[in-house]
Write a protein that holds these residues in place. Structure first.
Motif, PDB file in Angstrom:
ATOM      1  N   ILE A  68       8.673  44.156 -20.603  1.00 52.71           N
ATOM      2  CA  ILE A  68       8.568  42.768 -20.128  1.00 52.71           C
ATOM      3  C   ILE A  68       9.590  42.509 -19.028  1.00 52.71           C
ATOM      4  O   ILE A  68       9.298  41.856 -18.022  1.00 52.71           O
ATOM      5  N   ALA A  69      10.804  43.060 -19.189  1.00 49.68           N
ATOM      6  CA  ALA A  69      11.836  42.918 -18.154  1.00 49.68           C
ATOM      7  C   ALA A  69      11.390  43.575 -16.852  1.00 49.68           C
ATOM      8  O   ALA A  69      11.623  43.033 -15.753  1.00 49.68           O
ATOM      9  N   SER A  70      10.747  44.738 -16.953  1.00 50.18           N
ATOM     10  CA  SER A  70      10.291  45.434 -15.740  1.00 50.18           C
ATOM     11  C   SER A  70       9.175  44.658 -15.044  1.00 50.18           C
ATOM     12  O   SER A  70       9.102  44.639 -13.809  1.00 50.18           O
ATOM     13  N   TYR A  71       8.320  43.979 -15.823  1.00 51.60           N
ATOM     14  CA  TYR A  71       7.297  43.130 -15.214  1.00 51.60           C
ATOM     15  C   TYR A  71       7.943  41.940 -14.495  1.00 51.60           C
ATOM     16  O   TYR A  71       7.502  41.533 -13.413  1.00 51.60           O
ATOM     17  N   SER A  72       8.998  41.392 -15.107  1.00 53.32           N
ATOM     18  CA  SER A  72       9.712  40.268 -14.484  1.00 53.32           C
ATOM     19  C   SER A  72      10.360  40.708 -13.180  1.00 53.32           C
ATOM     20  O   SER A  72      10.332  39.974 -12.178  1.00 53.32           O
ATOM     21  N   LEU A  73      10.937  41.910 -13.174  1.00 55.56           N
ATOM     22  CA  LEU A  73      11.568  42.414 -11.955  1.00 55.56           C
ATOM     23  C   LEU A  73      10.517  42.638 -10.873  1.00 55.56           C
ATOM     24  O   LEU A  73      10.743  42.318  -9.689  1.00 55.56           O
ATOM     25  N   THR A  74       9.372  43.182 -11.246  1.00 57.73           N
ATOM     26  CA  THR A  74       8.293  43.397 -10.282  1.00 57.73           C
ATOM     27  C   THR A  74       7.844  42.064  -9.684  1.00 57.73           C
ATOM     28  O   THR A  74       7.671  41.937  -8.464  1.00 57.73           O
TER      29      THR A  74
END
Length: 408
Positions: free
Chosen positions: A111-117
């Motif tokens: 979920i954090a990686s989706y937020s960063l993207t």
């Protein structure tokens, strides 16, 4: 002002821990260790990809495009949420393996990686949107998100088919392929093109787009090389072979783009030398991957996992980590002494030779030399040693400005 050098130190800290875990795993075969080997493998692999490489690349992308943008609060929230996820994995995987808490932190990381993207794609300043470098960064982020399908489907696969099924392994290979061959490589290419753009060294539009579409097609089609061990329909061999050919042609195209610009390349002579070295490491990677299109080698790799481990370490420690060192240094985020690099590189080559040696000896059904595991274990200690020196050296020294003149 975001202290990006501190973010670099966080990434280096993870790399140091990864090196220690890797060395510890090799000492399992030398002395008794009261720990679960498989659990430590999970911790080692997760922090390697999601700690060192992920944080290193995201720090560079922020430094390139967002240093002057008024978006640091959003980025800081995502960054620290990511650290909670990583530390959670680091504290749970070694003791529980895949269990409720470790899976929870792994899921939160996705979920954090989706937020960063979302942050990188939504907040990118308009001045950078159409640059060649950002086209590559955007593609790398797409493949990073695509790779996450692998972890998401592992749970349903375990429930329906079990962890011993080919679908379980294919899900892991799907994740690793689009991490190693897409997210990491395309992001590094994007950073390389950004450095060129800073001094107005921009290739012809036709040249760039030819490279761009070839490397993206190569990434997708070369995934089929990862399924050949299942002895699939002949069409999968054809698709995998097409991916291997496109991979070669795309990097030949990259060479033709960079070659006339090389003399004007805005890097120190030492870093230019290391980039050439990275090119050689990349050639070996491409050749090894292309060989897996041949049924004999596909079966060989499946039956002798040391060859897979050697390949993954070759890409991680050489093809990906060395350019990360170069680019972090280029943006004044890392102090990178020459002597430390050569010790690191010597340890990398020595351990790679030993890992591939074991795979070849196992295939030939020959005995290992008597002190093999001791030599491998003690050689592995040099990797965290050099990264630890880099970490403390970088922690003590404080570069003041980035190439753009902004505080980092």
């Amino acid at each position: 002002m975001i202290q990006l050098k501190n973010h670099t130190n966080v990434a280096l800290g993870y790399f140091f821990l990864v090196g220690l875990l890797g060395a510890l795993l090799r000492f399992f075969f030398v002395v008794p260790i009261p720990a679960n080997f498989r659990h430590l493998v999970h911790a080692h692999s997760h922090i390697a990809l999601l700690g060192w490489v992920y944080i290193g690349l995201s720090t560079l992308i922020y430094c390139m495009y967002f240093s002057k943008a008024a978006v640091e609060k959003v980025y800081q929230r995502i960054f620290w949420f990511t650290q909670v996820c990583l530390i959670g994995m680091l504290l749970t995987f070694p003791f529980t393996g895949y269990a409720f808490l470790s899976i929870t932190f792994s899921t939160l990381f996705l979920i954090a990686s989706y937020s960063l993207t979302w942050f990188f794609l939504k907040k990118i300043p308009a001045a950078h949107r159409k640059k060649n470098s950002f086209q590559l960064i955007r593609a790398s982020l797409f493949f990073m998100v695509l790779s996450s399908i692998g972890p998401w489907v592992l749970g349903p696969i375990v429930v329906t088919s079990g962890s011993a099924s080919i679908w379980y392994k294919l899900a892991i290979y799907f994740y690793l392929h689009f991490q190693y061959n897409a997210w990491f490589i395309l992001a590094l290419c994007g950073i390389l093109f950004f450095i060129l753009e800073e001094v107005n060294l921009v290739p012809q539009k036709r040249q760039f787009w030819s490279f761009f579409w070839q490397i993206n097609a190569a990434v997708i089609l070369s995934f089929f090389l990862s399924v050949l061990w299942t002895a699939p329909h002949w069409s999968f061999y054809l698709l995998g072979a097409m991916g291997a050919v496109l991979q070669v042609s795309s990097f030949l195209k990259l060479y033709h783009i960079l070659s006339p610009l090389w003399k004007s390349f805005p890097l120190k002579p030492f870093f230019k030398l290391l980039l050439k070295l990275c090119g050689l490491l990349l050639i070996v990677k491409i050749l090894l991957q292309a060989l897996s299109a041949v049924p004999f080698f596909a079966d060989l790799v499946f039956n002798f996992p040391d060859l897979v481990i050697g390949y993954l370490h070759w890409v991680f420690l050489g093809v990906v980590s060395i350019p990360l060192f170069i680019f972090l240094s280029r943006f004044n985020l890392l102090q990178f002494p020459k002597g430390i690099f050569w010790i690191y590189f010597g340890a990398f080559i020595m351990t790679e030779v030993l890992i591939f040696y074991k795979g070849i000896v196992s295939y030939l059904e020959l005995p290992l030399f008597p002190t093999y595991f001791k030599v491998l274990a003690y050689s592995s200690l040099l990797l965290p040693l050099t990264v630890g020196i880099l970490f403390f050296n970088n922690f003590l020294k404080n570069p003041k400005t980035s190439p753009k003149g902004t505080e980092v």
